[in-house]
Scaffold this motif. Structure first.
Motif, mmCIF file in Angstrom:
data_model
loop_
_atom_site.group_PDB
_atom_site.id
_atom_site.type_symbol
_atom_site.label_atom_id
_atom_site.label_comp_id
_atom_site.label_asym_id
_atom_site.label_seq_id
_atom_site.Cartn_x
_atom_site.Cartn_y
_atom_site.Cartn_z
ATOM 1 N N MET A 135 0.840 -1.199 0.000
ATOM 2 C CA MET A 135 0.000 0.000 0.000
ATOM 3 C C MET A 135 0.878 1.253 0.000
ATOM 4 S SD MET A 135 -2.943 -1.085 2.749
ATOM 5 C CE MET A 135 -1.800 -2.073 3.709
ATOM 6 N N ASP A 136 0.606 2.118 -0.940
ATOM 7 C CA ASP A 136 1.328 3.384 -1.034
ATOM 8 C C ASP A 136 0.369 4.509 -0.681
ATOM 9 O OD1 ASP A 136 2.867 5.547 -1.587
ATOM 10 O OD2 ASP A 136 3.055 5.185 -3.741
ATOM 11 N N PHE A 137 0.615 5.171 0.450
ATOM 12 C CA PHE A 137 -0.282 6.224 0.903
ATOM 13 C C PHE A 137 0.180 7.608 0.450
ATOM 14 C CE2 PHE A 137 -1.244 3.132 4.506
ATOM 15 C CZ PHE A 137 -2.336 2.614 3.836
ATOM 16 N N THR A 138 1.138 7.653 -0.477
ATOM 17 C CA THR A 138 1.555 8.929 -1.041
ATOM 18 C C THR A 138 0.428 9.478 -1.908
ATOM 19 O OG1 THR A 138 3.845 8.164 -1.095
ATOM 20 C CG2 THR A 138 3.296 10.097 -2.418
ATOM 21 N N LEU A 139 0.086 10.728 -1.724
ATOM 22 C CA LEU A 139 -1.015 11.324 -2.475
ATOM 23 C C LEU A 139 -0.530 11.792 -3.840
ATOM 24 C CD1 LEU A 139 -2.796 13.509 0.251
ATOM 25 C CD2 LEU A 139 -3.096 11.082 -0.264
ATOM 26 N N ASN A 140 -1.341 11.498 -4.874
ATOM 27 C CA ASN A 140 -1.031 12.066 -6.182
ATOM 28 C C ASN A 140 -1.529 13.507 -6.231
ATOM 29 O OD1 ASN A 140 -3.834 12.074 -6.878
ATOM 30 N ND2 ASN A 140 -3.684 9.929 -7.556
ATOM 31 N N ASP A 141 -1.286 14.186 -7.334
ATOM 32 C CA ASP A 141 -1.616 15.612 -7.412
ATOM 33 C C ASP A 141 -3.114 15.858 -7.214
ATOM 34 O OD1 ASP A 141 1.022 16.205 -7.840
ATOM 35 O OD2 ASP A 141 0.836 16.417 -10.017
ATOM 36 N N GLU A 142 -3.939 15.024 -7.823
ATOM 37 C CA GLU A 142 -5.386 15.212 -7.688
ATOM 38 C C GLU A 142 -5.838 14.985 -6.254
ATOM 39 O OE1 GLU A 142 -9.361 13.982 -10.197
ATOM 40 O OE2 GLU A 142 -7.846 12.439 -9.880
ATOM 41 N N GLN A 143 -5.311 13.956 -5.625
ATOM 42 C CA GLN A 143 -5.671 13.677 -4.232
ATOM 43 C C GLN A 143 -5.205 14.799 -3.309
ATOM 44 O OE1 GLN A 143 -3.765 9.853 -3.942
ATOM 45 N NE2 GLN A 143 -5.675 8.732 -4.291
ATOM 46 N N ARG A 144 -4.037 15.341 -3.580
ATOM 47 C CA ARG A 144 -3.530 16.463 -2.771
ATOM 48 C C ARG A 144 -4.442 17.672 -2.916
ATOM 49 N NH1 ARG A 144 -1.345 17.394 1.681
ATOM 50 N NH2 ARG A 144 0.064 15.645 1.249
ATOM 51 N N LEU A 171 -14.265 9.009 -8.845
ATOM 52 C CA LEU A 171 -13.170 8.666 -7.942
ATOM 53 C C LEU A 171 -13.662 7.682 -6.876
ATOM 54 C CD1 LEU A 171 -11.673 12.260 -7.675
ATOM 55 C CD2 LEU A 171 -10.860 10.357 -9.085
ATOM 56 N N GLY A 172 -12.898 7.496 -5.805
ATOM 57 C CA GLY A 172 -13.227 6.444 -4.858
ATOM 58 C C GLY A 172 -13.336 6.880 -3.419
ATOM 59 N N MET A 173 -13.330 5.874 -2.562
ATOM 60 C CA MET A 173 -13.444 6.094 -1.121
ATOM 61 C C MET A 173 -12.246 6.871 -0.587
ATOM 62 S SD MET A 173 -15.567 5.455 1.317
ATOM 63 C CE MET A 173 -15.219 6.881 2.340
ATOM 64 N N THR A 174 -11.089 6.620 -1.145
ATOM 65 C CA THR A 174 -9.888 7.335 -0.697
ATOM 66 C C THR A 174 -10.061 8.836 -0.872
ATOM 67 O OG1 THR A 174 -8.424 5.470 -1.190
ATOM 68 C CG2 THR A 174 -7.418 7.665 -1.094
ATOM 69 N N GLU A 175 -10.533 9.246 -2.042
ATOM 70 C CA GLU A 175 -10.711 10.673 -2.315
ATOM 71 C C GLU A 175 -11.821 11.271 -1.446
ATOM 72 O OE1 GLU A 175 -8.344 8.925 -5.374
ATOM 73 O OE2 GLU A 175 -10.351 8.331 -4.701
ATOM 74 N N MET A 176 -12.886 10.496 -1.202
ATOM 75 C CA MET A 176 -13.950 10.996 -0.342
ATOM 76 C C MET A 176 -13.455 11.190 1.088
ATOM 77 S SD MET A 176 -17.018 12.115 -0.096
ATOM 78 C CE MET A 176 -18.042 11.572 -1.460
ATOM 79 N N ALA A 177 -12.662 10.246 1.571
ATOM 80 C CA ALA A 177 -12.098 10.375 2.916
ATOM 81 C C ALA A 177 -11.135 11.560 3.006
ATOM 82 C CB ALA A 177 -11.381 9.081 3.308
ATOM 83 N N LEU A 178 -10.356 11.766 1.948
ATOM 84 C CA LEU A 178 -9.441 12.909 1.932
ATOM 85 C C LEU A 178 -10.209 14.223 1.946
ATOM 86 C CD1 LEU A 178 -6.822 11.643 -0.677
ATOM 87 C CD2 LEU A 178 -6.436 11.996 1.778
ATOM 88 N N PHE A 179 -11.320 14.266 1.218
ATOM 89 C CA PHE A 179 -12.165 15.462 1.236
ATOM 90 C C PHE A 179 -12.669 15.734 2.644
ATOM 91 C CE2 PHE A 179 -16.354 17.318 1.435
ATOM 92 C CZ PHE A 179 -16.229 18.462 0.677
ATOM 93 N N MET A 180 -13.218 14.712 3.288
ATOM 94 C CA MET A 180 -13.796 14.902 4.617
ATOM 95 C C MET A 180 -12.726 15.273 5.637
ATOM 96 S SD MET A 180 -16.467 14.998 6.517
ATOM 97 C CE MET A 180 -17.862 14.062 5.907
ATOM 98 N N GLU A 181 -11.596 14.597 5.589
ATOM 99 C CA GLU A 181 -10.520 14.898 6.534
ATOM 100 C C GLU A 181 -9.977 16.302 6.294
ATOM 101 O OE1 GLU A 181 -6.183 12.960 7.544
ATOM 102 O OE2 GLU A 181 -7.878 11.581 7.310
ATOM 103 N N GLY A 182 -9.854 16.670 5.011
ATOM 104 C CA GLY A 182 -9.315 17.990 4.684
ATOM 105 C C GLY A 182 -10.212 19.126 5.125
ATOM 106 N N THR A 183 -11.525 18.981 4.969
ATOM 107 C CA THR A 183 -12.438 20.036 5.418
ATOM 108 C C THR A 183 -12.515 20.071 6.938
ATOM 109 O OG1 THR A 183 -14.290 18.503 5.029
ATOM 110 C CG2 THR A 183 -13.839 20.146 3.328
ATOM 111 N N ALA A 184 -12.546 18.892 7.570
ATOM 112 C CA ALA A 184 -12.576 18.853 9.039
ATOM 113 C C ALA A 184 -11.297 19.410 9.644
ATOM 114 C CB ALA A 184 -12.817 17.423 9.515
ATOM 115 N N ASN A 185 -10.184 19.293 8.917
ATOM 116 C CA ASN A 185 -8.929 19.905 9.382
ATOM 117 C C ASN A 185 -9.098 21.396 9.650
ATOM 118 O OD1 ASN A 185 -7.341 17.593 9.266
ATOM 119 N ND2 ASN A 185 -6.506 18.042 7.236
#
Length: 386
Positions: A1-10, A64-78
């Motif tokens: 598993m590579d948890f490095t974010l690509n440009d879109e995920q970032r 996109l997928g669950m990873t991107e949705m989780a990143l969205f939620m975590e990023g806004t909650a940040n």
């Protein structure tokens, strides 16, 4: 598993900072205190294309997928912007309908939902069943090729601002099935239909989204309302429930970071006995410990999302992420409050209002005891406890 974010995920993860320039924590907090849904912010999220993160492009989403949705939620909650409607709508309902809905659902409802023109909520919990979904009694009784839905669902987030509800119902009572998981069917119910009523559940937590009890009295449903297969809804239900655990874990991690960031600023600026209070280990160590717990929970959340996206069994990681993140969120907000002293409980600080939210997420929508029981049995091989 590579948890490095690509440009879109970032870019998705960093979107919270962009959103907060116009709709910041003060905006969210104002709506939370008044129990008023932040329509302008939700519409901005729609215009920016984030309601349909998990919806295929052909139906108006981002594909996109669950990873991107989780990143969205975590990023806004940040940035102190936790939105529960993003859980029950875009995560649990839209993604599920995209996978299992009818052509009408996909061609008509999904594009409108991605544009923010209609909203979805999700209904599974019942007053008499609670977490024991097997004993659900809401029944869609067969009438030819149609159904009459009767029953009651409670703690339904955002039902008052929703147009449709993804309802988990029985099409066969649990007393009439050979396997306890048989006889479940999911329906996309138009909340304007005759026979649907709702009553507010007064929850003493400052949130923009309110909780409701839905009452169904012989609501007419047809094949066009079915999501998935009749009597086989349980087999696809965890396509919604594991994402719910993952997305709420992401929310808890973000809220934990937001609270700790406020605490660090305060601890660096507040001077007592000739030095910043953050220099004292009694203040510093609880914050550092909470930070570590949040970051570890965040990693487990990303692992769970990665497993889900790669069609692996994500139940173990989803439950561990939900458990760890809720505990970490509570620890982080509590440590931040303690670091602020009395000022942490003032309205100007806006910190204490976060505690009821993270404390709620230890209990709901799946409590920590059920998460631990799942881990004990399914992961560790201990005897079944319930």
């Amino acid at each position: 598993m590579d948890f490095t974010l690509n440009d879109e995920q970032r870019q998705i993860y960093d979107y919270g900072a962009q959103l907060a320039q116009k709709f910041d924590n003060a905006y969210w907090l104002d709506h939370a205190r008044r129990h008023t849904f932040p329509k302008e912010m939700f519409q901005q999220i729609a215009e920016d294309g984030f309601l349909g993160i998990m919806v295929p492009e052909e139906y108006g989403g981002a594909g996109l997928g669950m990873t991107e949705m989780a990143l969205f939620m975590e990023g806004t909650a940040n940035h102190g912007i936790p939105l529960l409607m993003m859980v029950v709508g875009p995560t649990m309902s839209l993604a599920h309908i995209a996978s299992h809905g009818t052509e009408f659902h996909r061609r008509e409802l999904l594009p409108a939902a991605c544009r923010g023109e209609i909203q979805f909520c999700f209904a599974i919990t019942e007053p008499g069943a609670g977490s024991n979904t097997i004993k659900a009694t809401t029944l869609a009784r067969s009438k030819g090729n149609r159904f009459a839905l009767t029953g009651e669902k409670t703690f339904i987030t955002g039902a008052d601002v929703s147009d449709y509800c993804l309802v988990v119902a029985r099409t066969k009572p649990h007393t009439e099935v050979s396997r306890k998981t048989d006889g479940f069917t999911l329906f996309a119910v138009d909340l304007k239909k005759k026979g649907v009523e709702m009553q507010r559940v007064k929850v003493s937590i400052p949130l923009p989204e309110e909780q409701w009890t839905l009452f169904f009295d012989e609501v007419d449903l047809g094949p066009e309302d079915i999501v998935g297969e009749v009597d086989d809804g349980f087999s696809i239900l965890f396509d919604s429930l594991n994402p719910e655990r993952i997305i709420l874990a992401a929310l808890c991690c973000g809220i934990g970071r937001f609270a700790l960031r406020k605490a660090v600023v305060y601890a660096c600026e507040r001077n007592v006995f000739g030095q910043p209070i953050g220099a004292h280990q009694g203040v510093q160590h609880p914050l550092a410990k909470a930070h570590t717990a949040v970051e570890m929970a965040s990693l487990m959340t990303r692992r769970a999302a990665w497993e889900f996206d790669n069609k692996l069994s994500a139940g173990a990681s989803s439950n561990m992420a939900k458990y760890a993140a809720a505990e970490a969120g509570i620890e982080a907000v509590d440590a931040a409050l303690q670091a602020h002293g009395g000022s942490g409980f003032t309205e100007d600080t806006g910190l204490y209002e976060l505690y009821p939210l993270v404390r709620l997420l230890r209990t709901a929508p799946v409590n920590r005891e059920l998460c631990l029981s799942f881990i004990g049995e399914k992961v560790m091989g201990l005897p079944r406890s319930y």
